[in-house]
Design a protein around this motif. Structure first.
Motif, PDB file in Angstrom:
ATOM      1  N   GLY A  33      50.956  33.043  40.783  1.00 39.27           N
ATOM      2  CA  GLY A  33      50.084  32.267  41.649  1.00 39.27           C
ATOM      3  C   GLY A  33      50.699  30.902  41.900  1.00 39.27           C
ATOM      4  N   ARG A  34      50.319  30.280  42.996  1.00 31.54           N
ATOM      5  CA  ARG A  34      50.895  28.971  43.321  1.00 31.54           C
ATOM      6  C   ARG A  34      50.249  27.846  42.533  1.00 31.54           C
ATOM      7  N   SER A  35      48.994  28.059  42.124  1.00 30.62           N
ATOM      8  CA  SER A  35      48.262  27.027  41.400  1.00 30.62           C
ATOM      9  C   SER A  35      48.269  27.322  39.900  1.00 30.62           C
ATOM     10  N   LYS A  36      48.861  26.415  39.111  1.00 27.19           N
ATOM     11  CA  LYS A  36      48.890  26.588  37.667  1.00 27.19           C
ATOM     12  C   LYS A  36      47.478  26.586  37.081  1.00 27.19           C
ATOM     13  N   GLU A  37      46.623  25.757  37.639  1.00 30.84           N
ATOM     14  CA  GLU A  37      45.241  25.676  37.149  1.00 30.84           C
ATOM     15  C   GLU A  37      44.516  27.002  37.353  1.00 30.84           C
ATOM     16  N   LYS A  38      44.671  27.589  38.538  1.00 27.67           N
ATOM     17  CA  LYS A  38      44.013  28.862  38.804  1.00 27.67           C
ATOM     18  C   LYS A  38      44.622  29.978  37.980  1.00 27.67           C
ATOM     19  N   LEU A  39      45.942  29.943  37.811  1.00 28.42           N
ATOM     20  CA  LEU A  39      46.600  30.926  36.959  1.00 28.42           C
ATOM     21  C   LEU A  39      46.019  30.910  35.550  1.00 28.42           C
ATOM     22  N   ASN A  40      45.857  29.733  34.997  1.00 31.85           N
ATOM     23  CA  ASN A  40      45.305  29.609  33.647  1.00 31.85           C
ATOM     24  C   ASN A  40      43.887  30.153  33.574  1.00 31.85           C
ATOM     25  N   ALA A  41      43.087  29.841  34.590  1.00 30.88           N
ATOM     26  CA  ALA A  41      41.684  30.269  34.589  1.00 30.88           C
ATOM     27  C   ALA A  41      41.573  31.788  34.686  1.00 30.88           C
ATOM     28  N   VAL A  42      42.336  32.390  35.596  1.00 29.79           N
ATOM     29  CA  VAL A  42      42.281  33.841  35.771  1.00 29.79           C
ATOM     30  C   VAL A  42      42.829  34.551  34.543  1.00 29.79           C
ATOM     31  N   THR A  43      43.941  34.071  34.017  1.00 34.10           N
ATOM     32  CA  THR A  43      44.529  34.690  32.830  1.00 34.10           C
ATOM     33  C   THR A  43      43.572  34.634  31.650  1.00 34.10           C
ATOM     34  N   LYS A  44      42.867  33.526  31.498  1.00 34.19           N
ATOM     35  CA  LYS A  44      41.905  33.386  30.397  1.00 34.19           C
ATOM     36  C   LYS A  44      40.800  34.442  30.500  1.00 34.19           C
ATOM     37  N   ILE A  45      40.281  34.647  31.715  1.00 34.33           N
ATOM     38  CA  ILE A  45      39.219  35.638  31.925  1.00 34.33           C
ATOM     39  C   ILE A  45      39.721  37.044  31.591  1.00 34.33           C
ATOM     40  N   LEU A  46      40.904  37.379  32.099  1.00 31.91           N
ATOM     41  CA  LEU A  46      41.441  38.723  31.890  1.00 31.91           C
ATOM     42  C   LEU A  46      41.825  38.955  30.437  1.00 31.91           C
ATOM     43  N   ARG A  47      42.366  37.932  29.782  1.00 36.63           N
ATOM     44  CA  ARG A  47      42.776  38.072  28.373  1.00 36.63           C
ATOM     45  C   ARG A  47      41.558  38.324  27.489  1.00 36.63           C
ATOM     46  N   GLU A  48      40.465  37.648  27.764  1.00 37.21           N
ATOM     47  CA  GLU A  48      39.254  37.837  26.961  1.00 37.21           C
ATOM     48  C   GLU A  48      38.670  39.232  27.149  1.00 37.21           C
ATOM     49  N   LYS A  49      38.795  39.774  28.352  1.00 38.42           N
ATOM     50  CA  LYS A  49      38.228  41.098  28.635  1.00 38.42           C
ATOM     51  C   LYS A  49      39.140  42.220  28.170  1.00 38.42           C
ATOM     52  N   HIS A  50      40.460  41.959  28.142  1.00 39.43           N
ATOM     53  CA  HIS A  50      41.427  43.010  27.800  1.00 39.43           C
ATOM     54  C   HIS A  50      42.370  42.511  26.697  1.00 39.43           C
ATOM     55  N   PRO A  51      41.868  42.373  25.476  1.00 39.78           N
ATOM     56  CA  PRO A  51      42.676  41.784  24.392  1.00 39.78           C
ATOM     57  C   PRO A  51      43.873  42.634  23.980  1.00 39.78           C
ATOM     58  N   LEU A  74      52.263  45.800  34.423  1.00 37.25           N
ATOM     59  CA  LEU A  74      51.583  45.533  35.694  1.00 37.25           C
ATOM     60  C   LEU A  74      51.883  44.111  36.130  1.00 37.25           C
ATOM     61  N   GLY A  75      52.209  43.942  37.406  1.00 39.33           N
ATOM     62  CA  GLY A  75      52.413  42.610  37.968  1.00 39.33           C
ATOM     63  C   GLY A  75      51.500  42.400  39.152  1.00 39.33           C
ATOM     64  N   CYS A  76      51.142  41.163  39.406  1.00 43.14           N
ATOM     65  CA  CYS A  76      50.259  40.855  40.526  1.00 43.14           C
ATOM     66  C   CYS A  76      50.736  39.582  41.214  1.00 43.14           C
ATOM     67  N   ILE A  77      50.952  39.680  42.529  1.00 41.99           N
ATOM     68  CA  ILE A  77      51.301  38.533  43.359  1.00 41.99           C
ATOM     69  C   ILE A  77      50.082  38.168  44.183  1.00 41.99           C
ATOM     70  N   GLY A  78      49.442  37.064  43.827  1.00 44.92           N
ATOM     71  CA  GLY A  78      48.211  36.655  44.502  1.00 44.92           C
ATOM     72  C   GLY A  78      47.004  36.913  43.628  1.00 44.92           C
ATOM     73  N   ILE A  79      46.295  35.860  43.249  1.00 40.15           N
ATOM     74  CA  ILE A  79      45.213  35.994  42.265  1.00 40.15           C
ATOM     75  C   ILE A  79      43.873  35.556  42.841  1.00 40.15           C
ATOM     76  N   GLY A  80      43.663  35.879  44.117  1.00 38.37           N
ATOM     77  CA  GLY A  80      42.347  35.683  44.701  1.00 38.37           C
ATOM     78  C   GLY A  80      41.387  36.745  44.182  1.00 38.37           C
ATOM     79  N   LYS A  81      40.258  36.899  44.869  1.00 40.37           N
ATOM     80  CA  LYS A  81      39.236  37.833  44.414  1.00 40.37           C
ATOM     81  C   LYS A  81      39.771  39.256  44.342  1.00 40.37           C
ATOM     82  N   ILE A  82      40.491  39.693  45.382  1.00 42.92           N
ATOM     83  CA  ILE A  82      40.993  41.060  45.401  1.00 42.92           C
ATOM     84  C   ILE A  82      42.043  41.267  44.312  1.00 42.92           C
ATOM     85  N   GLY A  83      42.977  40.328  44.160  1.00 39.50           N
ATOM     86  CA  GLY A  83      43.995  40.460  43.135  1.00 39.50           C
ATOM     87  C   GLY A  83      43.393  40.545  41.747  1.00 39.50           C
ATOM     88  N   GLN A  84      42.456  39.649  41.462  1.00 36.86           N
ATOM     89  CA  GLN A  84      41.842  39.624  40.138  1.00 36.86           C
ATOM     90  C   GLN A  84      41.063  40.902  39.855  1.00 36.86           C
TER      91      GLN A  84
END
Length: 335
Positions: free
Chosen positions: A172-190, A142-152
């Motif tokens: 995502g364009r923001s490395k900081e936001k990419l890290n934050a979103v990835t962390k949330i998803l990784r914890e929920k879907h190990p 699965l790939g996602c372009i855009g990690i706003g509320k709908i993407g996430q």
């Protein structure tokens, strides 16, 4: 069941959570039913009314009114009132906000006011889940372009509904936001392996299912970024340029009239004589109703272009409204 005609039930974001707005199975159930009603022409879907905000700086600076009626067991009519602005990010506000009004189909009276942005985001995620179910039901990556509320929410929902997905690639364009979103998803879907990038091609070319959900004001993805075997879930206004649409084996839409509205890529293609209704393989309502089916041909490029239908907002809002009555959640406002 509804409240008495002398009251309006107000359901804010906290009350919606209590009613189960983030339950993807609930959102898929109501959205699939509204697609079924659409496939059988048992709904009313008037054209959207859209106008630009004063001093508009971007195509997303707009207001929109989206009325609808959904028949069958839903039997509700209503309106989604949507506003979005490119200025909001600098003000610390979400880009878009929405309110949903439900009306009694017998009396026409207003019976409920619901916070609409979360309902809208979850029904969009539900559309993505339904598209995958009916076009590519056992995806691996699965790939996602855009990690706003709908993407996430869409990534999260697909991972909940399709346990075959193991690899997840996020742009995502923001490395900081990419890290934050990835962390949330990784914890929920190990079970999943997550990768992230600020380069679009590194995400698109390794994704079997690709979500397009950025808020870009112009196309950012051309056909040379798209693999030969992929399902594209186009949930954005302009992410994919004309070359992507013109090089797909199958194009699935949610509604022809809505997809042909001014400002959307399909509108430009039709206007320039490059695409016609006969080039559209089917719509999601006909797939859900069992009228059409996607051939099992592989490899294939399949595009699902979802303009966003207010019937889904009304169907999901009505289900949450009924839950609020059953659980005595929300605030009654006297007329």
């Amino acid at each position: 069941m509804t409240d008495t005609h002398n009251f309006i039930r107000y359901i804010n974001s906290e009350a919606l959570i209590e009613c189960g707005v983030y339950e993807i199975d609930l959102a898929v159930e109501s959205t699939k039913y509204s697609f079924l009603m659409h496939g059988h022409q048992e709904c009313v879907l008037p054209p959207k009314t859209i106008f630009a905000l004063p001093l508009s700086q971007s195509p997303i600076d707009r207001m929109a009114v989206l009325p609808a009626y959904v028949g069958g067991t839903v039997n509700f009519c209503g309106v989604k009132w949507l506003g979005s602005s490119s200025r909001n990010e600098n003000l610390g506000l979400p880009r878009a906000s929405a309110t949903i009004l439900l009306n009694c189909p017998l009396t026409g009276r207003l019976i409920a006011i619901l916070e609409g942005s979360t309902i809208s985001a979850m029904r969009t995620a539900a559309v993505a889940c339904i598209a995958v179910e009916y076009t590519r039901p056992n995806p691996y990556s699965l790939g996602c372009i855009g990690i706003g509320k709908i993407g996430q929410l869409t990534v999260d929902s697909l991972l909940c509904k399709f346990p075959t997905i193991k690899d997840v690639n996020i742009y995502g364009r923001s490395k900081e936001k990419l890290n934050a979103v990835t962390k949330i998803l990784r914890e929920k879907h190990p079970r999943c392996v997550f990768s992230q990038s600020t380069e679009i091609k590194s995400i698109t070319l390794q994704s079997e299912v690709l979500i397009l959900s950025s808020t870009s004001a112009k196309p950012i993805i051309k056909i040379d970024s798209i693999p030969d075997d992929v399902l594209i879930l186009n949930l954005s206004l302009r992410d994919a340029d004309e070359s992507v649409f013109l090089n797909c084996d199958y194009i699935i839409i949610d509604d022809w009239q809505e997809c042909c509205r001014r400002g959307k890529v399909i509108y430009a293609l039709v206007k320039n004589g490059l695409l016609s209704k006969s080039d559209i393989y089917s719509d999601l309502g006909r797939l859900v109703a069992g009228i059409d089916a996607i051939p099992s041909k592989r490899p294939s490029r399949t595009m699902v272009f979802a303009a966003g239908l207010s019937i889904h907002d009304i169907a999901f809002a009505s289900l949450l409204y009924q839950r609020s009555i059953d659980k005595n959640i929300g605030t009654l406002l006297e007329l």
